[in-house]
Motif scaffolding. Structure first.
Motif, short mmCIF file in Angstrom:
data_model
loop_
_atom_site.label_atom_id
_atom_site.label_comp_id
_atom_site.label_asym_id
_atom_site.label_seq_id
_atom_site.Cartn_x
_atom_site.Cartn_y
_atom_site.Cartn_z
N VAL A 1 -6.11 4.52 2.02
CA VAL A 1 -6.94 4.43 0.96
C VAL A 1 -6.60 2.77 0.70
O VAL A 1 -5.50 2.24 0.80
CB VAL A 1 -6.81 5.10 -0.22
CG1 VAL A 1 -5.34 4.92 -0.65
CG2 VAL A 1 -7.94 4.84 -1.20
N SER A 2 -7.37 2.14 -0.04
CA SER A 2 -7.27 0.64 -0.82
C SER A 2 -8.39 0.48 -1.60
O SER A 2 -9.45 1.19 -1.56
CB SER A 2 -7.71 -0.20 0.70
OG SER A 2 -7.28 -1.65 0.25
N ASP A 3 -7.94 -0.50 -2.33
CA ASP A 3 -9.16 -0.98 -3.12
C ASP A 3 -9.60 -0.20 -4.23
O ASP A 3 -10.59 0.19 -4.59
CB ASP A 3 -10.30 -1.82 -2.55
CG ASP A 3 -9.65 -2.92 -1.49
OD1 ASP A 3 -9.50 -3.99 -2.15
OD2 ASP A 3 -9.72 -2.81 -0.45
N THR A 4 -8.58 0.58 -4.96
CA THR A 4 -8.90 1.73 -5.96
C THR A 4 -9.22 0.91 -7.46
O THR A 4 -10.17 1.36 -8.05
CB THR A 4 -7.78 2.64 -6.27
OG1 THR A 4 -6.44 1.76 -6.20
CG2 THR A 4 -7.95 3.45 -5.25
N HIS A 5 -8.84 -0.19 -7.49
CA HIS A 5 -9.21 -1.15 -8.61
C HIS A 5 -9.28 -0.25 -10.02
O HIS A 5 -10.31 -0.60 -10.66
CB HIS A 5 -10.61 -1.92 -8.36
CG HIS A 5 -10.48 -3.08 -7.38
ND1 HIS A 5 -10.04 -4.04 -7.73
CD2 HIS A 5 -10.47 -2.80 -6.24
CE1 HIS A 5 -10.04 -4.89 -6.39
NE2 HIS A 5 -10.25 -4.25 -5.52
N MET A 6 -8.40 0.67 -10.40
CA MET A 6 -8.40 1.62 -11.55
C MET A 6 -7.75 0.97 -12.47
O MET A 6 -6.41 0.29 -12.37
CB MET A 6 -8.17 2.77 -11.01
CG MET A 6 -9.07 3.68 -10.38
SD MET A 6 -8.47 5.06 -9.50
CE MET A 6 -8.12 6.02 -11.14
N ILE B 1 -1.25 6.20 2.74
CA ILE B 1 -0.85 4.44 3.14
C ILE B 1 -2.08 4.09 2.27
O ILE B 1 -3.20 4.34 2.28
CB ILE B 1 -1.31 4.27 4.39
CG1 ILE B 1 -0.13 4.94 5.50
CG2 ILE B 1 -1.12 2.74 4.82
CD1 ILE B 1 -0.23 4.65 6.83
N HIS B 2 -1.57 2.92 1.32
CA HIS B 2 -2.43 2.27 0.45
C HIS B 2 -2.36 0.74 0.89
O HIS B 2 -1.43 0.28 0.99
CB HIS B 2 -2.30 2.45 -0.99
CG HIS B 2 -3.31 2.11 -1.95
ND1 HIS B 2 -3.61 0.81 -2.20
CD2 HIS B 2 -4.09 2.92 -2.88
CE1 HIS B 2 -4.53 0.79 -3.05
NE2 HIS B 2 -4.85 1.94 -3.50
N ASN C 1 -10.35 -0.64 7.92
CA ASN C 1 -10.53 -0.80 6.50
C ASN C 1 -11.03 0.39 6.20
O ASN C 1 -12.12 0.91 6.53
CB ASN C 1 -11.26 -2.07 6.34
CG ASN C 1 -11.47 -2.28 4.86
OD1 ASN C 1 -11.30 -1.39 4.12
ND2 ASN C 1 -11.57 -3.43 4.59
N PRO C 2 -10.32 1.24 5.20
CA PRO C 2 -10.77 2.56 4.76
C PRO C 2 -12.09 2.43 3.62
O PRO C 2 -12.68 3.35 3.27
CB PRO C 2 -9.64 3.07 4.00
CG PRO C 2 -8.88 1.85 3.61
CD PRO C 2 -9.05 0.90 4.78
N GLY C 3 -12.25 1.18 3.31
CA GLY C 3 -13.42 0.86 2.47
C GLY C 3 -12.73 1.26 0.93
O GLY C 3 -11.55 0.98 0.96
#
Length: 162
Positions: free
Chosen positions: A6-11, A33-34, A130-132
């Motif tokens: 996962v990536s780009d959670t921006h929470m 993996i982040h 890239n997982p999006g």
């Protein structure tokens, strides 16, 4: 071995809660993996509650995360060498930047984020993945994360959802 990527959670800026499908996969995973851009240390800690977490810092992560996480790392899992970097920077495409980050290393897969665009393509002998984003799809029709399964062989795929 099931690994959630996962990536780009921006929470909490781009979402208040993780999507159901991601939570389900996290509960069933052996490793997470982040690729950076958690945004806050609280989000980082939330991922840690699901299990072992390997991560890098992203360009919008708060100072606490910048002091806690590296910008780049390489891990080895069951004989597979994985590079991990967020991918931000100036000039060039995100893909060219992540390839350059691992110029001096031979890796099987490079996991990255930053663009929020799901990506899976071999370049220069490595699979770039890239997982999006599960919370900030931008103009794309779906949110996403990735699943890497390692056994006798390995496969990596996107999970898409609305």
């Amino acid at each position: 071995m099931k690994i959630v990527i996962v990536s780009d959670t921006h929470m909490p800026r781009k979402g208040r809660d993780l999507p159901f499908l991601l939570k389900k996969d996290l509960m069933e995973s052996d490793l997470i993996i982040h690729g950076g851009d958690f945004h806050t240390v609280d989000v980082y800690k939330e991922f840690e509650e699901y299990g072992e977490l390997i991560a890098v810092v992203g360009n919008v992560d708060r100072p606490e995360l910048q002091s806690l996480l590296p910008r780049k790392r390489t891990i080895e899992l069951m004989g597979m060498k994985i590079g991990l970097v967020h991918g931000d920077g100036k000039g060039k495409t995100t893909e060219k930047r992540v390839l350059e980050a691992f110029d001096e290393e031979q890796v099987d897969v490079i996991i990255f984020g930053h663009s929020h665009i799901p990506f899976s393509r071999y370049m220069k002998g490595a699979l770039l993945f890239n997982p999006g984003s599960p919370t900030d799809k931008r103009k794309l029709p779906y949110y996403s994360h990735g699943i890497l399964t390692i056994g006798d062989t390995w496969k990596i795929e996107h999970q898409f959802y609305k």
